[in-house]
Design a protein around this motif. Sequence first.
Motif, PDB file in Angstrom:
ATOM      1  N   ILE A 119      37.567  26.253  46.476  1.00  0.00           N
ATOM      2  CA  ILE A 119      37.846  27.158  47.600  1.00  0.00           C
ATOM      3  C   ILE A 119      36.713  28.168  47.722  1.00  0.00           C
ATOM      4  O   ILE A 119      36.157  28.373  48.797  1.00  0.00           O
ATOM      5  N   ALA A 120      36.348  28.798  46.603  1.00  0.00           N
ATOM      6  CA  ALA A 120      35.303  29.826  46.608  1.00  0.00           C
ATOM      7  C   ALA A 120      33.933  29.261  46.963  1.00  0.00           C
ATOM      8  O   ALA A 120      33.094  29.971  47.519  1.00  0.00           O
ATOM      9  N   GLU A 121      33.719  28.002  46.675  1.00  0.00           N
ATOM     10  CA  GLU A 121      32.428  27.377  46.980  1.00  0.00           C
ATOM     11  C   GLU A 121      32.392  26.784  48.384  1.00  0.00           C
ATOM     12  O   GLU A 121      31.348  26.313  48.827  1.00  0.00           O
ATOM     13  N   THR A 122      33.524  26.813  49.081  1.00  0.00           N
ATOM     14  CA  THR A 122      33.602  26.225  50.423  1.00  0.00           C
ATOM     15  C   THR A 122      33.779  27.270  51.504  1.00  0.00           C
ATOM     16  O   THR A 122      33.303  27.087  52.628  1.00  0.00           O
ATOM     17  N   PHE A 123      34.461  28.370  51.192  1.00  0.00           N
ATOM     18  CA  PHE A 123      34.775  29.393  52.194  1.00  0.00           C
ATOM     19  C   PHE A 123      34.349  30.770  51.707  1.00  0.00           C
ATOM     20  O   PHE A 123      34.603  31.117  50.551  1.00  0.00           O
ATOM     21  N   PRO A 124      33.759  31.576  52.595  1.00  0.00           N
ATOM     22  CA  PRO A 124      33.605  32.984  52.235  1.00  0.00           C
ATOM     23  C   PRO A 124      35.013  33.569  52.048  1.00  0.00           C
ATOM     24  O   PRO A 124      35.956  33.142  52.722  1.00  0.00           O
ATOM     25  N   ILE A 125      35.140  34.517  51.150  1.00  0.00           N
ATOM     26  CA  ILE A 125      36.446  35.101  50.838  1.00  0.00           C
ATOM     27  C   ILE A 125      36.389  36.608  51.031  1.00  0.00           C
ATOM     28  O   ILE A 125      35.469  37.268  50.546  1.00  0.00           O
ATOM     29  N   ALA A 126      37.389  37.129  51.733  1.00  0.00           N
ATOM     30  CA  ALA A 126      37.544  38.575  51.874  1.00  0.00           C
ATOM     31  C   ALA A 126      38.813  38.977  51.134  1.00  0.00           C
ATOM     32  O   ALA A 126      39.897  38.484  51.431  1.00  0.00           O
ATOM     33  N   VAL A 127      38.646  39.840  50.150  1.00  0.00           N
ATOM     34  CA  VAL A 127      39.767  40.357  49.378  1.00  0.00           C
ATOM     35  C   VAL A 127      40.079  41.748  49.920  1.00  0.00           C
ATOM     36  O   VAL A 127      39.221  42.627  49.917  1.00  0.00           O
ATOM     37  N   ILE A 128      41.323  41.921  50.383  1.00  0.00           N
ATOM     38  CA  ILE A 128      41.729  43.197  50.978  1.00  0.00           C
ATOM     39  C   ILE A 128      42.517  43.992  49.932  1.00  0.00           C
ATOM     40  O   ILE A 128      43.450  43.461  49.315  1.00  0.00           O
ATOM     41  N   ASP A 129      42.163  45.228  49.761  1.00  0.00           N
ATOM     42  CA  ASP A 129      42.784  46.101  48.763  1.00  0.00           C
ATOM     43  C   ASP A 129      44.295  46.183  48.950  1.00  0.00           C
ATOM     44  O   ASP A 129      44.798  46.182  50.074  1.00  0.00           O
ATOM     45  N   ARG A 130      45.005  46.221  47.828  1.00  0.00           N
ATOM     46  CA  ARG A 130      46.469  46.376  47.807  1.00  0.00           C
ATOM     47  C   ARG A 130      46.797  47.407  46.732  1.00  0.00           C
ATOM     48  O   ARG A 130      46.082  47.512  45.731  1.00  0.00           O
ATOM     49  N   PRO A 131      47.883  48.153  46.894  1.00  0.00           N
ATOM     50  CA  PRO A 131      48.248  49.156  45.892  1.00  0.00           C
ATOM     51  C   PRO A 131      48.404  48.527  44.501  1.00  0.00           C
ATOM     52  O   PRO A 131      48.980  47.449  44.367  1.00  0.00           O
ATOM     53  N   GLY A 132      47.845  49.210  43.523  1.00  0.00           N
ATOM     54  CA  GLY A 132      47.948  48.730  42.151  1.00  0.00           C
ATOM     55  C   GLY A 132      46.977  47.606  41.824  1.00  0.00           C
ATOM     56  O   GLY A 132      46.957  47.112  40.705  1.00  0.00           O
ATOM     57  N   SER A 133      46.179  47.196  42.794  1.00  0.00           N
ATOM     58  CA  SER A 133      45.265  46.069  42.575  1.00  0.00           C
ATOM     59  C   SER A 133      43.816  46.407  42.889  1.00  0.00           C
ATOM     60  O   SER A 133      42.960  45.521  42.889  1.00  0.00           O
TER      61      SER A 133
END
Length: 185
Positions: A119-133
Amino acid sequence: MVIGLFGGSFNPPHEGHRLVADIALRRLGLDQLWWMVTPGNPLKARNGLKPLSQRIALCEAMASDPRIKVTAFEKRLGTSYTARTLEQVKKRNRHVHFIWIMGADNLKSFHLWQNWRKIAETFPIAVIDRPGSTLSYLSSKMAHGFERARVDEEDAGVLWRRKPPAWTFIHGPRSTLSSTALRGE
């Protein structure tokens, strides 16, 4: 066309999901965001999972932005793992630029997903901040494994142009709502 793919069980959908969608649309410059409502998550228990049709209806009621499209094509495709679903999505939409969207709470366990590296090698990934994370990327196997592929969040708007692996962590407003808490588990 730049489309964000935001998958989950949405059991139930809530304002936190809409906040992630709003942040992704704005910060990534998306033309559309597809909420991929999954029939079930292989890493979660299925007890308490509302019927797919009900979750789709709830998502459609919540997704007020016309750029948000609620889908359940994972069911139609007969896939139960994100990597396989995304493979099919890419194959059927060759001229579209996709970005995988996930909450920071999922980053912690992303390495448990089937074919997570693919998945990481096929698609750019956007991680959106979440509380506690917020600091989840410090201990995430994905973040460590693809440390050199991290894109500064100031460049999130051009993430779609980056050849994967490429990922960013986007800070911003966070909602304390969670589907688990809303279900009372």
